[in-house]
Design a protein around this motif. Sequence first.
Motif, PDB file in Angstrom:
ATOM      1  N   ARG A   1      -2.467  -3.165  -0.407  1.00 44.95           N
ATOM      2  CA  ARG A   1      -3.659  -4.013  -0.284  1.00 44.95           C
ATOM      3  C   ARG A   1      -4.885  -3.301  -0.842  1.00 44.95           C
ATOM      4  NH1 ARG A   1      -1.202  -5.501   4.695  1.00 44.95           N
ATOM      5  NH2 ARG A   1      -2.357  -3.876   5.806  1.00 44.95           N
ATOM      6  N   GLU A   2      -5.024  -2.030  -0.509  1.00 44.57           N
ATOM      7  CA  GLU A   2      -6.191  -1.275  -0.967  1.00 44.57           C
ATOM      8  C   GLU A   2      -6.169  -1.077  -2.479  1.00 44.57           C
ATOM      9  OE1 GLU A   2      -6.153   2.304   1.305  1.00 44.57           O
ATOM     10  OE2 GLU A   2      -6.736   1.300   3.185  1.00 44.57           O
ATOM     11  N   ALA A   3      -4.993  -0.782  -3.057  1.00 41.47           N
ATOM     12  CA  ALA A   3      -4.891  -0.606  -4.507  1.00 41.47           C
ATOM     13  C   ALA A   3      -5.208  -1.916  -5.231  1.00 41.47           C
ATOM     14  CB  ALA A   3      -3.494  -0.122  -4.876  1.00 41.47           C
ATOM     15  N   ARG A   4      -4.751  -3.005  -4.661  1.00 39.80           N
ATOM     16  CA  ARG A   4      -5.009  -4.313  -5.278  1.00 39.80           C
ATOM     17  C   ARG A   4      -6.487  -4.661  -5.226  1.00 39.80           C
ATOM     18  NH1 ARG A   4      -1.166  -9.563  -4.255  1.00 39.80           N
ATOM     19  NH2 ARG A   4      -2.043 -10.881  -5.919  1.00 39.80           N
ATOM     20  N   GLN A   5      -7.104  -4.421  -4.081  1.00 37.68           N
ATOM     21  CA  GLN A   5      -8.529  -4.715  -3.938  1.00 37.68           C
ATOM     22  C   GLN A   5      -9.376  -3.860  -4.874  1.00 37.68           C
ATOM     23  OE1 GLN A   5      -9.130  -4.086   0.251  1.00 37.68           O
ATOM     24  NE2 GLN A   5      -8.101  -5.985   0.836  1.00 37.68           N
ATOM     25  N   ALA A   6      -8.926  -2.621  -5.111  1.00 37.90           N
ATOM     26  CA  ALA A   6      -9.671  -1.711  -5.982  1.00 37.90           C
ATOM     27  C   ALA A   6      -9.348  -1.918  -7.460  1.00 37.90           C
ATOM     28  CB  ALA A   6      -9.371  -0.262  -5.596  1.00 37.90           C
ATOM     29  N   GLY A   7      -8.327  -2.728  -7.753  1.00 39.66           N
ATOM     30  CA  GLY A   7      -7.954  -2.984  -9.144  1.00 39.66           C
ATOM     31  C   GLY A   7      -7.367  -1.778  -9.837  1.00 39.66           C
ATOM     32  N   ARG A   8      -6.590  -0.989  -9.106  1.00 32.72           N
ATOM     33  CA  ARG A   8      -5.997   0.204  -9.698  1.00 32.72           C
ATOM     34  C   ARG A   8      -4.645  -0.120 -10.349  1.00 32.72           C
ATOM     35  NH1 ARG A   8      -8.065   2.760  -4.765  1.00 32.72           N
ATOM     36  NH2 ARG A   8      -6.026   2.542  -3.773  1.00 32.72           N
ATOM     37  N   GLY A   9      -4.351   0.575 -11.440  1.00 34.79           N
ATOM     38  CA  GLY A   9      -3.048   0.449 -12.084  1.00 34.79           C
ATOM     39  C   GLY A   9      -2.701  -0.969 -12.473  1.00 34.79           C
ATOM     40  N   VAL A  10      -1.536  -1.435 -12.015  1.00 35.26           N
ATOM     41  CA  VAL A  10      -1.065  -2.779 -12.377  1.00 35.26           C
ATOM     42  C   VAL A  10      -2.025  -3.859 -11.898  1.00 35.26           C
ATOM     43  CG1 VAL A  10       1.350  -2.040 -12.346  1.00 35.26           C
ATOM     44  CG2 VAL A  10       0.329  -3.018 -10.275  1.00 35.26           C
ATOM     45  N   TRP A  11      -2.802  -3.548 -10.862  1.00 32.89           N
ATOM     46  CA  TRP A  11      -3.694  -4.549 -10.291  1.00 32.89           C
ATOM     47  C   TRP A  11      -4.951  -4.745 -11.113  1.00 32.89           C
ATOM     48  CZ3 TRP A  11      -0.644  -7.016  -7.378  1.00 32.89           C
ATOM     49  CH2 TRP A  11       0.337  -6.347  -6.631  1.00 32.89           C
ATOM     50  N   ALA A  12      -5.092  -3.972 -12.193  1.00 36.57           N
ATOM     51  CA  ALA A  12      -6.200  -4.208 -13.116  1.00 36.57           C
ATOM     52  C   ALA A  12      -5.907  -5.403 -14.016  1.00 36.57           C
ATOM     53  CB  ALA A  12      -6.455  -2.966 -13.973  1.00 36.57           C
ATOM     54  N   ASP A  13      -4.646  -5.784 -14.107  1.00 37.90           N
ATOM     55  CA  ASP A  13      -4.255  -6.932 -14.922  1.00 37.90           C
ATOM     56  C   ASP A  13      -4.527  -8.222 -14.163  1.00 37.90           C
ATOM     57  OD1 ASP A  13      -3.406  -5.005 -16.642  1.00 37.90           O
ATOM     58  OD2 ASP A  13      -1.261  -5.317 -16.305  1.00 37.90           O
ATOM     59  N   PRO A  14      -4.850  -9.298 -14.871  1.00 41.85           N
ATOM     60  CA  PRO A  14      -5.142 -10.565 -14.195  1.00 41.85           C
ATOM     61  C   PRO A  14      -3.929 -11.183 -13.488  1.00 41.85           C
ATOM     62  CG  PRO A  14      -5.105 -10.861 -16.580  1.00 41.85           C
ATOM     63  CD  PRO A  14      -5.063  -9.385 -16.325  1.00 41.85           C
TER      64      PRO A  14
ATOM     65  N   SER B   1      10.833   2.804   8.343  1.00 40.44           N
ATOM     66  CA  SER B   1      10.401   2.740   9.734  1.00 40.44           C
ATOM     67  C   SER B   1       9.210   1.789   9.823  1.00 40.44           C
ATOM     68  CB  SER B   1       9.988   4.131  10.221  1.00 40.44           C
ATOM     69  OG  SER B   1       8.789   4.539   9.577  1.00 40.44           O
ATOM     70  N   PRO B   2       8.897   1.256  11.002  1.00 47.29           N
ATOM     71  CA  PRO B   2       7.719   0.391  11.142  1.00 47.29           C
ATOM     72  C   PRO B   2       6.439   1.063  10.657  1.00 47.29           C
ATOM     73  CG  PRO B   2       9.091   0.253  13.096  1.00 47.29           C
ATOM     74  CD  PRO B   2       9.659   1.361  12.260  1.00 47.29           C
ATOM     75  N   GLN B   3       6.313   2.356  10.909  1.00 45.39           N
ATOM     76  CA  GLN B   3       5.116   3.086  10.476  1.00 45.39           C
ATOM     77  C   GLN B   3       5.041   3.157   8.957  1.00 45.39           C
ATOM     78  OE1 GLN B   3       7.366   4.198  12.650  1.00 45.39           O
ATOM     79  NE2 GLN B   3       6.255   4.230  14.603  1.00 45.39           N
ATOM     80  N   GLU B   4       6.175   3.388   8.307  1.00 45.78           N
ATOM     81  CA  GLU B   4       6.198   3.429   6.840  1.00 45.78           C
ATOM     82  C   GLU B   4       5.847   2.070   6.257  1.00 45.78           C
ATOM     83  OE1 GLU B   4       9.535   6.786   5.683  1.00 45.78           O
ATOM     84  OE2 GLU B   4      10.219   4.841   6.423  1.00 45.78           O
ATOM     85  N   ARG B   5       6.415   1.018   6.820  1.00 42.60           N
ATOM     86  CA  ARG B   5       6.110  -0.326   6.307  1.00 42.60           C
ATOM     87  C   ARG B   5       4.616  -0.610   6.388  1.00 42.60           C
ATOM     88  NH1 ARG B   5      11.049  -1.696   8.984  1.00 42.60           N
ATOM     89  NH2 ARG B   5       9.953  -2.462  10.823  1.00 42.60           N
ATOM     90  N   THR B   6       4.016  -0.229   7.498  1.00 42.02           N
ATOM     91  CA  THR B   6       2.574  -0.469   7.676  1.00 42.02           C
ATOM     92  C   THR B   6       1.765   0.315   6.655  1.00 42.02           C
ATOM     93  OG1 THR B   6       2.860  -0.877  10.047  1.00 42.02           O
ATOM     94  CG2 THR B   6       0.654  -0.265   9.291  1.00 42.02           C
ATOM     95  N   ARG B   7       2.091   1.601   6.473  1.00 40.62           N
ATOM     96  CA  ARG B   7       1.344   2.431   5.521  1.00 40.62           C
ATOM     97  C   ARG B   7       1.486   1.916   4.097  1.00 40.62           C
ATOM     98  NH1 ARG B   7       3.437   6.827   8.628  1.00 40.62           N
ATOM     99  NH2 ARG B   7       5.034   7.221   7.036  1.00 40.62           N
ATOM    100  N   TYR B   8       2.707   1.534   3.717  1.00 44.79           N
ATOM    101  CA  TYR B   8       2.939   1.075   2.347  1.00 44.79           C
ATOM    102  C   TYR B   8       2.230  -0.253   2.090  1.00 44.79           C
ATOM    103  CZ  TYR B   8       6.452   4.624   1.127  1.00 44.79           C
ATOM    104  OH  TYR B   8       7.090   5.808   0.816  1.00 44.79           O
ATOM    105  N   ALA B   9       2.292  -1.156   3.047  1.00 45.11           N
ATOM    106  CA  ALA B   9       1.633  -2.454   2.877  1.00 45.11           C
ATOM    107  C   ALA B   9       0.119  -2.279   2.779  1.00 45.11           C
ATOM    108  CB  ALA B   9       1.994  -3.376   4.038  1.00 45.11           C
ATOM    109  N   GLN B  10      -0.441  -1.403   3.622  1.00 42.42           N
ATOM    110  CA  GLN B  10      -1.877  -1.156   3.594  1.00 42.42           C
ATOM    111  C   GLN B  10      -2.292  -0.509   2.274  1.00 42.42           C
ATOM    112  OE1 GLN B  10      -4.210  -2.115   5.632  1.00 42.42           O
ATOM    113  NE2 GLN B  10      -5.872  -1.055   4.551  1.00 42.42           N
ATOM    114  N   ALA B  11      -1.509   0.436   1.793  1.00 44.74           N
ATOM    115  CA  ALA B  11      -1.820   1.098   0.520  1.00 44.74           C
ATOM    116  C   ALA B  11      -1.825   0.095  -0.628  1.00 44.74           C
ATOM    117  CB  ALA B  11      -0.804   2.202   0.247  1.00 44.74           C
TER     118      ALA B  11
END
Length: 224
Positions: free
Chosen positions: A188-201, A176-186
């Motif tokens: 972005r936040e995980a990437r900015q925080a460097g969590r999980g896979v986003w800790a890799d260069p 749904s549009p709401q799900e797409r928005t929530r998943y995309a935002q999550a």
Amino acid sequence: MDRRQAYSGAMNVPARAGVTTTVALPASVAAVSAGSTGSEYSVSPRRRLMLAALVLLAPGCSRNLPDHTPRPSVLSGRIGSIADGDSFTLIADDGRRIGVRVGGIDAPEKGQPHADQSRDNLVRLLARGALEIEPIKTDPYGRQVARVRAGGEDVGLSQIEAGLAWHFVRYAADQSPQERTRYAQAQREARQAGRGVWADPAPVAPWLHRRRKRTDGDALMRIA
């Protein structure tokens, strides 16, 4: 109904099983009996069916008909096995073993960094409480791509928030549009925080990893 019965200005057309739609006919047609030799023209049974079909296809004719589109049922059961961070086997309440692919996400493949961590996190998420699995579609491997909740929490979203799965934007149309928005935002936040896979260069998305493996496999076959 007698085929020779004359029209009275309206026509009952069986649009769907158990539903009859009344269609108003043009005056010139209403005035002519099915078997008569009126001055304008006569209407054969075949012409009557064709006319009914054309009228039903006109805009607005099916507006008030009931919607019989099947809705996906919600599956429940217990976990049989967990393959990776986005797929598992459900043992349904009726005993069936059902392959489930968590919709909206793509987790690291076996052999990729964080694959084990992603799988272990899915184990924890699915143990939160009662499972609710809402099928969306069946994938090419026969698994149910589904919205998955455990203890009322969105499992796919939680994997993305932990940085242990990507938002699978290729299949965002399943959300749904709401799900797409929530998943995309999550993501972005995980990437900015460097969590999980986003800790890799330079993390490699699972779909790119699979594509590379297929390409390498094709190259080896050509060499052989």
